[in-house]
Design a protein around this motif. Structure first.
Motif, PDB file in Angstrom:
ATOM      1  N   SER A 196       4.819   5.185  -2.108  1.00  0.00           N
ATOM      2  CA  SER A 196       4.504   5.419  -3.497  1.00  0.00           C
ATOM      3  C   SER A 196       5.387   6.489  -4.059  1.00  0.00           C
ATOM      4  O   SER A 196       5.543   7.533  -3.491  1.00  0.00           O
ATOM      5  CB  SER A 196       3.060   5.840  -3.623  1.00  0.00           C
ATOM      6  N   ILE A 236       0.616   6.176 -11.037  1.00  0.00           N
ATOM      7  CA  ILE A 236       0.496   4.751 -10.773  1.00  0.00           C
ATOM      8  C   ILE A 236       1.897   4.214 -10.520  1.00  0.00           C
ATOM      9  O   ILE A 236       2.830   4.538 -11.261  1.00  0.00           O
ATOM     10  CB  ILE A 236      -0.203   4.005 -11.927  1.00  0.00           C
ATOM     11  N   THR A 237       2.044   3.459  -9.457  1.00  0.00           N
ATOM     12  CA  THR A 237       3.372   3.050  -9.039  1.00  0.00           C
ATOM     13  C   THR A 237       3.364   1.632  -8.497  1.00  0.00           C
ATOM     14  O   THR A 237       2.387   1.188  -7.896  1.00  0.00           O
ATOM     15  CB  THR A 237       3.917   4.011  -7.959  1.00  0.00           C
ATOM     16  N   THR A 259       0.620  -2.331  -5.701  1.00  0.00           N
ATOM     17  CA  THR A 259       0.347  -1.377  -6.783  1.00  0.00           C
ATOM     18  C   THR A 259      -0.586  -0.299  -6.260  1.00  0.00           C
ATOM     19  O   THR A 259      -1.626  -0.610  -5.669  1.00  0.00           O
ATOM     20  CB  THR A 259      -0.301  -2.080  -7.989  1.00  0.00           C
ATOM     21  N   PHE A 261      -2.559   3.490  -7.047  1.00  0.00           N
ATOM     22  CA  PHE A 261      -3.022   4.524  -7.964  1.00  0.00           C
ATOM     23  C   PHE A 261      -3.357   5.759  -7.139  1.00  0.00           C
ATOM     24  O   PHE A 261      -4.112   5.684  -6.164  1.00  0.00           O
ATOM     25  CB  PHE A 261      -4.264   4.036  -8.719  1.00  0.00           C
ATOM     26  N   GLY A 277       7.465   4.305 -10.882  1.00  0.00           N
ATOM     27  CA  GLY A 277       6.145   4.841 -11.161  1.00  0.00           C
ATOM     28  C   GLY A 277       6.157   5.827 -12.313  1.00  0.00           C
ATOM     29  O   GLY A 277       7.212   6.269 -12.780  1.00  0.00           O
TER      30      GLY A 277
END
Length: 331
Positions: free
Chosen positions: A4, A79-80, A91, A93, A310
């Motif tokens: 992330s 968020i990425t 995805t 968070f 992100g």
């Protein structure tokens, strides 16, 4: 591996936390002497104190925006979207909360929540249409961090201690089911717009190493890790960093991966967690609260490629300036 933007989190790999990581740089402006003025003596300016230096230069390489510049509580979220060459898109968070006691000591906590991910099916004979298993809303392990940062005469130094609470699901390969830890030493020095850095650490889980890279597995076993890199401050607070890393196991290792049979798949071996590669990351601040980031990571040993995009929002942000410090995204 996938990560992330930390990211850390090292993953974790956000990134704290997007871990290790755009470094801060300070532009030294050379003053031009005034012409046609009567010479006079100017009182010498007192040297900056250690506290002043920390306030102006120090940033947390693990948590974006939660800088010691702002004392007290702070919070934010990232968020990425991450693409890993073997499992595809996911995805994530990542909420975070932190508290800065002063210019030196700070604490924080983060947890990745996988809104969507595709995990490898490790069944002996998976069906052709079930090689990857979709998962939604799965939390990973909570990471608690303690940071102490100093600026000696010739460089900046940060000591970071991390510990996890096993809140992730062992069945999905998101946790070892045990408390893990990592201790790292980060050194850097700024030369105008260029900041070389060095990081040395050790612990017992790859989940806490290179938190900017989110991995699709967790591990348990003693290991040491090294990283060397170079940060470049571009214009208007935009920064780029490139790092090379090495991860070396020191004994028997266990890798926890996902399983379709309600039981974690464990791979045991002496060198199963060894890894090396490089990470390239770019941070673009929009305002004092929002930062867009992207990165590309290549694992040379596992032969995997990871890219991520992100956005991070920080509740109490510091205004980005052309010569101001840049923070990484959550790891």
């Amino acid at each position: 591996m996938s990560c992330s933007p930390q990211s850390s989190p090292q993953g974790s790999c956000l990134p704290l936390r997007f871990h290790n990581r755009a470094s801060s740089c300070i532009v030294l402006l050379l003053a031009l002497p005034a012409c046609a003025q009567i010479p006079h003596e100017k009182p010498a300016e007192p040297p900056l104190s250690t506290a002043q230096s920390l306030t102006e230069d120090a940033t947390d390489p693990e948590l974006p925006g939660l800088s010691p510049v702002l004392h007290g509580w702070n919070a934010g979220a990232t968020i990425t979207g991450v693409h890993e060459s073997t499992t595809g898109w996911e995805t994530i968070f990542i909420p975070a909360i932190g508290y800065s006691f002063n210019d030196i000591f700070s604490i924080d906590a983060t947890v990745p929540i996988y809104m969507y991910r595709l995990a490898n099916s490790l069944a002996a004979h998976p069906k052709p249409n079930a090689l990857l298993i979709p998962q939604r809303g799965e939390p990973g392990d909570v990471v608690f961090g303690l940071h102490a940062q100093f600026i000696p005469r010739r460089f900046q130094y940060q000591l970071t201690g991390l510990i996890t609470a096993p809140t992730g699901d062992e069945t999905y390969g998101l946790s070892t089911g045990r408390v893990t830890f990592d201790i790292s030493n980060h050194f850097q020095r700024t030369f105008r717009r260029i900041t070389p850095n060095l990081e040395i650490g050790g612990g017992d889980s790859t989940y806490l190493v290179n938190r900017i890279v989110n991995k699709n597995y967790t591990s348990l076993g003693p290991l040491v890790h090294f990283q060397v890199g170079l940060g470049i401050e571009l214009l208007r607070g935009i920064s780029f960093e490139t790092d090379a890393y090495e991860q070396l196991p020191m004994g028997d290792q266990k890798i926890y991966g996902p399983s379709r049979k309600g039981k974690a798949t464990v791979v045991i071996g002496h060198n199963v967690t060894e890894d090396n590669g490089f990470i390239n990351a770019l941070d673009i601040p929009i305002d004092s609260h929002i930062t867009f980031s992207g990165y590309y990571s290549r694992s040379l040993r596992f032969r995997t490629d990871t890219t991520a995009l992100g956005v991070t929002y920080v509740l109490r942000g510091t205004p980005p300036t052309e010569d101001g410090p840049m923070d990484d995204l959550f790891r």
